[in-house]
Design a protein around this motif. Sequence first.
Motif, PDB file in Angstrom:
ATOM      1  N   ASP A   1      23.473   2.648  -9.327  1.00  0.00           N
ATOM      2  CA  ASP A   1      23.912   3.088  -9.171  1.00  0.00           C
ATOM      3  C   ASP A   1      24.322   4.569  -8.453  1.00  0.00           C
ATOM      4  O   ASP A   1      24.845   5.259  -7.096  1.00  0.00           O
ATOM      5  N   ARG A   2      23.440   5.548  -9.398  1.00  0.00           N
ATOM      6  CA  ARG A   2      23.156   7.274  -8.897  1.00  0.00           C
ATOM      7  C   ARG A   2      21.974   7.199  -8.936  1.00  0.00           C
ATOM      8  O   ARG A   2      21.179   7.262  -9.583  1.00  0.00           O
ATOM      9  N   PHE A   3      21.894   8.520  -8.427  1.00  0.00           N
ATOM     10  CA  PHE A   3      20.337   9.092  -8.425  1.00  0.00           C
ATOM     11  C   PHE A   3      20.850  10.665  -8.000  1.00  0.00           C
ATOM     12  O   PHE A   3      21.668  10.831  -7.656  1.00  0.00           O
ATOM     13  N   ALA A   4      19.396  11.648  -8.347  1.00  0.00           N
ATOM     14  CA  ALA A   4      19.250  12.780  -8.158  1.00  0.00           C
ATOM     15  C   ALA A   4      19.553  12.902  -6.462  1.00  0.00           C
ATOM     16  O   ALA A   4      18.766  12.971  -5.908  1.00  0.00           O
ATOM     17  N   SER A   5      20.535  14.097  -6.207  1.00  0.00           N
ATOM     18  CA  SER A   5      20.450  13.478  -4.493  1.00  0.00           C
ATOM     19  C   SER A   5      19.358  14.897  -4.041  1.00  0.00           C
ATOM     20  O   SER A   5      18.622  16.213  -5.221  1.00  0.00           O
ATOM     21  N   LEU A   6      18.351  14.741  -3.193  1.00  0.00           N
ATOM     22  CA  LEU A   6      17.017  15.634  -2.697  1.00  0.00           C
ATOM     23  C   LEU A   6      17.814  16.690  -1.727  1.00  0.00           C
ATOM     24  O   LEU A   6      16.984  17.719  -2.077  1.00  0.00           O
ATOM     25  N   THR A   7      19.445  16.176  -1.506  1.00  0.00           N
ATOM     26  CA  THR A   7      19.866  17.137  -0.399  1.00  0.00           C
ATOM     27  C   THR A   7      19.640  19.442  -0.872  1.00  0.00           C
ATOM     28  O   THR A   7      19.334  19.982  -0.100  1.00  0.00           O
ATOM     29  N   PRO A   8      20.405  19.464  -2.187  1.00  0.00           N
ATOM     30  CA  PRO A   8      20.535  20.721  -2.582  1.00  0.00           C
ATOM     31  C   PRO A   8      19.047  21.133  -2.059  1.00  0.00           C
ATOM     32  O   PRO A   8      19.195  22.868  -1.712  1.00  0.00           O
ATOM     33  N   GLY A   9      17.764  21.034  -2.043  1.00  0.00           N
ATOM     34  CA  GLY A   9      16.237  21.589  -1.594  1.00  0.00           C
ATOM     35  C   GLY A   9      16.248  21.701  -0.681  1.00  0.00           C
ATOM     36  O   GLY A   9      15.157  21.701  -0.811  1.00  0.00           O
ATOM     37  N   CYS A  10      16.930  20.340   0.127  1.00  0.00           N
ATOM     38  CA  CYS A  10      15.835  19.565   1.508  1.00  0.00           C
ATOM     39  C   CYS A  10      17.092  19.592   1.762  1.00  0.00           C
ATOM     40  O   CYS A  10      17.610  18.168   2.252  1.00  0.00           O
ATOM     41  N   PRO A  11      17.522  20.695   2.865  1.00  0.00           N
ATOM     42  CA  PRO A  11      19.140  20.118   3.294  1.00  0.00           C
ATOM     43  C   PRO A  11      18.906  19.573   4.504  1.00  0.00           C
ATOM     44  O   PRO A  11      19.989  18.620   4.740  1.00  0.00           O
ATOM     45  N   GLN A  12      17.734  19.053   4.717  1.00  0.00           N
ATOM     46  CA  GLN A  12      17.781  17.913   6.528  1.00  0.00           C
ATOM     47  C   GLN A  12      17.779  16.555   6.049  1.00  0.00           C
ATOM     48  O   GLN A  12      17.961  15.526   6.400  1.00  0.00           O
ATOM     49  N   ALA A  13      17.969  16.679   4.281  1.00  0.00           N
ATOM     50  CA  ALA A  13      18.736  14.810   3.570  1.00  0.00           C
ATOM     51  C   ALA A  13      19.563  15.016   3.853  1.00  0.00           C
ATOM     52  O   ALA A  13      19.815  13.728   3.634  1.00  0.00           O
ATOM     53  N   HIS A  14      20.416  16.192   4.339  1.00  0.00           N
ATOM     54  CA  HIS A  14      21.951  15.419   3.648  1.00  0.00           C
ATOM     55  C   HIS A  14      22.506  14.581   4.525  1.00  0.00           C
ATOM     56  O   HIS A  14      23.218  13.752   3.743  1.00  0.00           O
ATOM     57  N   TRP A  15      22.152  14.069   5.340  1.00  0.00           N
ATOM     58  CA  TRP A  15      22.954  13.233   6.435  1.00  0.00           C
ATOM     59  C   TRP A  15      22.512  11.469   6.108  1.00  0.00           C
ATOM     60  O   TRP A  15      23.171  10.895   5.846  1.00  0.00           O
ATOM     61  N   PHE A  16      21.036  11.959   5.940  1.00  0.00           N
ATOM     62  CA  PHE A  16      20.124  10.584   5.488  1.00  0.00           C
ATOM     63  C   PHE A  16      20.508  10.398   4.351  1.00  0.00           C
ATOM     64  O   PHE A  16      21.251   8.989   3.674  1.00  0.00           O
TER      65      PHE A  16
ATOM     66  N   GLU B   1       0.445  -1.343  -0.222  1.00  0.00           N
ATOM     67  CA  GLU B   1      -0.179  -0.154  -0.266  1.00  0.00           C
ATOM     68  C   GLU B   1       1.141   1.463  -0.175  1.00  0.00           C
ATOM     69  O   GLU B   1       0.778   1.851  -0.262  1.00  0.00           O
ATOM     70  N   VAL B   2       1.780   1.688   0.460  1.00  0.00           N
ATOM     71  CA  VAL B   2       3.132   2.534   0.391  1.00  0.00           C
ATOM     72  C   VAL B   2       3.399   2.777  -1.317  1.00  0.00           C
ATOM     73  O   VAL B   2       4.069   1.488  -1.320  1.00  0.00           O
ATOM     74  N   PRO B   3       3.534   3.590  -1.820  1.00  0.00           N
ATOM     75  CA  PRO B   3       3.524   3.995  -3.586  1.00  0.00           C
ATOM     76  C   PRO B   3       5.042   3.604  -3.964  1.00  0.00           C
ATOM     77  O   PRO B   3       5.243   3.806  -3.080  1.00  0.00           O
ATOM     78  N   ARG B   4       4.751   2.846  -5.387  1.00  0.00           N
ATOM     79  CA  ARG B   4       6.429   2.735  -5.405  1.00  0.00           C
ATOM     80  C   ARG B   4       6.239   3.762  -6.769  1.00  0.00           C
ATOM     81  O   ARG B   4       5.679   3.681  -7.960  1.00  0.00           O
ATOM     82  N   LEU B   5       6.976   4.846  -6.747  1.00  0.00           N
ATOM     83  CA  LEU B   5       6.853   6.176  -7.311  1.00  0.00           C
ATOM     84  C   LEU B   5       8.123   5.745  -8.068  1.00  0.00           C
ATOM     85  O   LEU B   5       9.606   5.432  -7.486  1.00  0.00           O
ATOM     86  N   GLY B   6       9.344   7.367  -9.270  1.00  0.00           N
ATOM     87  CA  GLY B   6      10.222   6.724  -9.664  1.00  0.00           C
ATOM     88  C   GLY B   6      10.751   8.276  -8.760  1.00  0.00           C
ATOM     89  O   GLY B   6      10.598   8.332  -8.073  1.00  0.00           O
ATOM     90  N   TRP B   7      12.414   7.644  -8.879  1.00  0.00           N
ATOM     91  CA  TRP B   7      12.915   8.602  -8.097  1.00  0.00           C
ATOM     92  C   TRP B   7      12.752   9.696  -8.386  1.00  0.00           C
ATOM     93  O   TRP B   7      12.568  10.561  -6.677  1.00  0.00           O
ATOM     94  N   GLU B   8      12.462  10.828  -9.334  1.00  0.00           N
ATOM     95  CA  GLU B   8      12.197  11.749  -9.539  1.00  0.00           C
ATOM     96  C   GLU B   8      11.520  12.345  -8.555  1.00  0.00           C
ATOM     97  O   GLU B   8      10.856  12.927  -7.908  1.00  0.00           O
ATOM     98  N   ASP B   9      10.102  10.900  -8.949  1.00  0.00           N
ATOM     99  CA  ASP B   9       8.694  11.687  -8.698  1.00  0.00           C
ATOM    100  C   ASP B   9       8.446  11.958  -6.567  1.00  0.00           C
ATOM    101  O   ASP B   9       7.885  12.607  -6.346  1.00  0.00           O
ATOM    102  N   LEU B  10       9.185  10.947  -6.287  1.00  0.00           N
ATOM    103  CA  LEU B  10       9.388  11.085  -5.100  1.00  0.00           C
ATOM    104  C   LEU B  10      10.207  11.899  -4.363  1.00  0.00           C
ATOM    105  O   LEU B  10      10.131  12.703  -3.316  1.00  0.00           O
ATOM    106  N   ARG B  11      10.991  12.533  -4.967  1.00  0.00           N
ATOM    107  CA  ARG B  11      12.118  13.636  -4.834  1.00  0.00           C
ATOM    108  C   ARG B  11      10.970  14.682  -4.554  1.00  0.00           C
ATOM    109  O   ARG B  11      11.798  15.628  -4.066  1.00  0.00           O
ATOM    110  N   VAL B  12      10.591  14.825  -5.871  1.00  0.00           N
ATOM    111  CA  VAL B  12       9.908  16.577  -5.556  1.00  0.00           C
ATOM    112  C   VAL B  12       8.864  16.704  -4.362  1.00  0.00           C
ATOM    113  O   VAL B  12       8.308  16.883  -3.835  1.00  0.00           O
ATOM    114  N   ALA B  13       8.179  15.470  -4.588  1.00  0.00           N
ATOM    115  CA  ALA B  13       6.981  14.553  -3.755  1.00  0.00           C
ATOM    116  C   ALA B  13       7.907  14.677  -2.046  1.00  0.00           C
ATOM    117  O   ALA B  13       6.944  15.912  -1.172  1.00  0.00           O
ATOM    118  N   VAL B  14       8.464  14.076  -1.761  1.00  0.00           N
ATOM    119  CA  VAL B  14       9.621  14.477  -0.079  1.00  0.00           C
ATOM    120  C   VAL B  14      10.217  16.940   0.164  1.00  0.00           C
ATOM    121  O   VAL B  14       9.851  16.802   0.877  1.00  0.00           O
TER     122      VAL B  14
END
Lengths: 258, 506
Positions: B77-92, B19-32
């Motif tokens: 193996d590579r994905f677009a980082s969340l951190t530039p737009g969402c600093p609290q993701a940096h440590w994660f 029941e937890v939606p599986r999205l594309g990374w880009e969609d999840l990144r934007v959603a977060v």
Amino acid sequence: MIRALRERWRQGHRTMAYPAGAPVLPDRHLGRPALDPSRCLPDCHACAEACPTAAIDATAGLTLDLGRCLFCAACSQVCPRAAIAWTGDWRMATRSREALVVKDRELELAEALDARLRRLFGRSLKLRQVSAGGCNACEADVNVLSTIGWDIGRFGIQIVASPRHADGLLITGPVPENMRLGLEKTWQATPSPKLVIAVGACAIAGGPFAGHPEVTGGAAATVPVDLFIPGCPPHPATILDGLLRLLGRLSATDPVES
Amino acid sequence: MARVSLAELYNGGAVLLAEVPRLGWEDLRVAVGDEVAAGNRLAALAGRPVGDGIEVLAVLVRPEQGCLAAGRAVVGDRFASLTPGCPQAHWFERELAEGWGIVPEGHPWLKPIRFHRSYRPGHDAWGRADDAPILPSVTDFFRVDGEEVHEVAVGPVHAGVIEPGHFRFSCHGERVMHLEISLGYQHRGVERALVGGPDRRSVHLAETLAGDSSVAHATAFSQLVEGLSGCQAPPRAEIIRAVALELERLANHVGDLGALAGDVGYLPTLSFCGRLRGDILNLTAELCGNRFGRNLVRPGGVAFDLEPERVERLATRLGAAMRDVRGAVGMLFDSSSVMARLEGTGALSAAQAVELGLVGVAARACGLDRDVRAELPSGMYRFAQVPVSTWHTGDVFARAWVRWLEVQRSSQFIQDRLAAMPKGPTRVDCRPLAGGSLAVSLVEGWRGEVCHLAITEPAGRFASYKVVDPSFHNWMGLALALREQQISDFPLCNKSFNLSYCGHDL
């Protein structure tokens, strides 16, 4: 200033009498376990199966390794015959790893240092504390010994800031791979002759982390240990008792100062 | 822009993973990013291997709705980082990179956080060979260059009785321009050891994740197991848990107030509070025999009941301890020389706290009313509330003052609970855990929110287990608080956060 003095007057002197009298322990405190293998049912291994850290061997007779024990009482809770009982006795420190394996109602408590080391450390022991994977519970109950309630300064024992100033190390934690070098270097930086005291199940045998590839399983894998103080964490009274015993300030049988 | 919908779940509750939606990374990144922009915060970002890739699960706290939101995406193996737009993701994201050998591209400061080998042999975010030695703190550090700039390196072994960690300061004279904190010395591999559980060792691992927060972590673990097994601890057990959790808060806050006094050289409060912390730990030992509350909280309830005489004894002794605490702490805040050292030192703004995703005392001291007990109440806190204590100055004083406010609220809360203990059992049996499910459990420990998250395999065993100690969110807060401060104020600032090393290192 007046307020501080008034509060001092009101709160009074609170350093405990121990070791001139027994420490005050809560009724639910679990001290040294006493085993009665004669009560065991044949082929019953319930206690060993319940133990989270494989501290109990029930294959031939019954033994409980205090070095691994987390004092969770899972064993005594499942025992159908009350073969394992918990005494309130806080005295549990030993000089050897083997002595921590309880077979019956007795435990061979730590003997004092030899005369030469007692002359050196008996009235002034400076220790450097090294937390190596410690969860901060053992650390907290070591720290409390320096507060006014316990005041280890009255025995000449002090936790010092540098290994260069220390007569020995007091180690807590299962010694993660990432702290092995740090511990080794701290030990080397301590001038000889020096003592090593392992406090808590983790520092003795890895505690709940025993077997994890990320930890080395305790202090003895890296440095020689002179005193083992079991518990998770050991009660401050257990730690202090061990230190005083090592320094020859308590006799083997007497809970109070000799 | 169409908003992707995330799954809603409740604190301590379980949902089917399907029941937890599986999205594309880009969609999840934007959603977060959108969630965080809307005032929600990241509670956890967890990875697990799925096929050839890594499935990243994001869990957010939605305080206004009183619920959590979750979504997931598989990355290569590579994905677009969340951190530039969402600093609290940096440590994660650094954690994900280290654990699974995946690279968040565009991450501004991608380094290991715990210094262990990748969990997937052959995949290393920094291209290191599988047998290359990995030593803690052997890495690049941020460098400030300049003729009179110098670096001060402290730790891993510190001068006090304290856990190991490495701090590197870039200073100009006494002034700290930058502090970089490098941890990992305490890494014991707890999350990996919990996989395959729950078993007889699991709850002990929870209790030793951060020993001064044994009750908080054991409660988070137990709630999680209860959620997955569809059972609920009885009311009497919920009360005993809450009493233990608030005693844990009291003991640590009182100890910290004493230690803060010690760091500014005000010895009366240091002396009193050192002893009083012990008195409060002894109250916890009255509950269960252990000063840190070990062996008390268990899935299904608690392992010890309280007889009426014990309840009365606890109330009386707590009252006596609190009288002494009031005297000891009162004189601290009454001393102008103390106030001069606490006020204005190590300040963070509310905006910084929001950006970093700070939690607990550190966040409330910046004026944010973040407190899981009020936002996502579970257990006893669904029925009895503790007022959220905040202060707005973000400095060492604020972190001390919030602790003092909480000491008063918590002791009153305990007294109220002890005065109205419901009758009934203290433990129920847990059924087997639901398979193919996700559960998230949060508890407001004394430092802040403790988060446990588990995904079960079809047979109900933990396929993946994630722990987020509040320290994980807050270490960067300490680093920023030190900027433009005197280096000699580091001990004071550090103590005002009093973060856990092992809770971070796991």
